[in-house]
Design a protein around this motif. Sequence first.
Motif, short mmCIF file in Angstrom:
data_model
loop_
_atom_site.label_atom_id
_atom_site.label_comp_id
_atom_site.label_asym_id
_atom_site.label_seq_id
_atom_site.Cartn_x
_atom_site.Cartn_y
_atom_site.Cartn_z
N PRO A 139 -7.03 -8.98 -15.89
CA PRO A 139 -6.28 -7.88 -15.26
C PRO A 139 -5.44 -8.30 -14.06
CG PRO A 139 -8.64 -7.61 -14.92
CD PRO A 139 -8.47 -8.75 -15.87
N GLN A 140 -5.82 -9.34 -13.33
CA GLN A 140 -5.00 -9.78 -12.19
C GLN A 140 -3.63 -10.27 -12.67
OE1 GLN A 140 -8.21 -12.46 -10.95
NE2 GLN A 140 -7.65 -11.89 -8.88
N LEU A 141 -3.59 -10.79 -13.88
CA LEU A 141 -2.33 -11.31 -14.44
C LEU A 141 -1.69 -10.32 -15.40
CD1 LEU A 141 -3.52 -14.95 -15.21
CD2 LEU A 141 -2.38 -14.08 -13.16
N GLU A 142 -2.31 -9.14 -15.54
CA GLU A 142 -1.84 -8.09 -16.44
C GLU A 142 -1.73 -8.60 -17.88
OE1 GLU A 142 1.63 -6.22 -14.77
OE2 GLU A 142 0.57 -5.67 -12.95
N CYS A 159 -7.14 -2.93 -12.20
CA CYS A 159 -7.80 -3.84 -11.26
C CYS A 159 -7.06 -3.75 -9.93
CB CYS A 159 -7.78 -5.26 -11.80
SG CYS A 159 -8.57 -6.47 -10.72
N GLU A 160 -7.79 -3.41 -8.87
CA GLU A 160 -7.18 -3.29 -7.55
C GLU A 160 -7.93 -4.17 -6.56
OE1 GLU A 160 -6.66 0.15 -4.13
OE2 GLU A 160 -7.16 0.74 -6.16
N PHE A 161 -7.18 -4.92 -5.76
CA PHE A 161 -7.75 -5.75 -4.71
C PHE A 161 -8.10 -4.83 -3.55
CE2 PHE A 161 -6.93 -9.06 -1.26
CZ PHE A 161 -8.15 -9.67 -1.44
N LEU A 162 -9.39 -4.65 -3.28
CA LEU A 162 -9.85 -3.64 -2.33
C LEU A 162 -9.48 -3.90 -0.88
CD1 LEU A 162 -13.44 -2.93 -3.67
CD2 LEU A 162 -11.46 -1.43 -3.76
N ASN A 163 -9.59 -5.12 -0.43
CA ASN A 163 -9.48 -5.40 1.00
C ASN A 163 -8.08 -5.72 1.47
OD1 ASN A 163 -12.20 -4.98 1.50
ND2 ASN A 163 -12.71 -7.07 0.94
N TYR A 164 -7.09 -5.62 0.62
CA TYR A 164 -5.74 -6.02 1.02
C TYR A 164 -5.29 -5.32 2.30
CZ TYR A 164 -1.09 -7.93 0.51
OH TYR A 164 0.06 -8.62 0.72
N PRO A 165 -5.32 -3.98 2.37
CA PRO A 165 -4.88 -3.32 3.62
C PRO A 165 -5.76 -3.67 4.81
CG PRO A 165 -4.97 -1.74 1.83
CD PRO A 165 -5.62 -3.00 1.33
N LYS A 166 -7.05 -3.81 4.60
CA LYS A 166 -7.98 -4.11 5.69
C LYS A 166 -7.70 -5.51 6.26
CE LYS A 166 -12.94 -4.77 6.36
NZ LYS A 166 -14.22 -4.75 5.68
N ILE A 167 -7.37 -6.45 5.39
CA ILE A 167 -7.19 -7.83 5.81
C ILE A 167 -5.77 -8.10 6.30
CG2 ILE A 167 -7.21 -10.23 5.01
CD1 ILE A 167 -9.46 -9.29 3.05
#
Length: 174
Positions: A139-142, A159-167
């Motif tokens: 899913p990261q590569l669709e 598939c979503e990267f959870l911590n992107y905004p936090k980091i």
Amino acid sequence: VQLRVLSRCIFALGGQLRPPQLSKLEDLQRELLEHSKYSATLGGCQIEKTETALTLFREVRSDQIEQMMISPGESRVWDRKFQLQLASAAPLPLRIQHLGAESGLELSETVQNVLRMLPVKARPALVSLWQENRLVALPQLEIYEVPDAYWPDSSPCRCEFLNYPKIFGQYGRG
């Protein structure tokens, strides 16, 4: 600034519960500045410096590869970093795991071609979904491989990267 960027990148990729200790980051930074070529691990990452680039890869050891099942309509957090959701239209549950070593896997030509474009050390950490021993999605590569006629033609998984905004900050994607 260098330490903050390095810390955030390691935290984002490494899957640890908190960023690396400052003293370890300072040691790493000192080694990176002193050597034209250098390799180390920290915070669940492999860090490699060449004469032209600094590259970070998620470290995946065989003793820490976690697997879990996801059922149709279900949403699961995997590897403390990814929110995966399997569409209710999916006919069967799938197993979520790191791709791991590619040797011995039967991969379609499409998947092989896409993987060839990635650094070899980045491939084992990719999120993969499996129906028994058959790769269904990266899913990261669709990438989605239709296992049989009962599956939808489009990818059943988000598939979503959870911590992107936090980091990296709320607007860091720009």
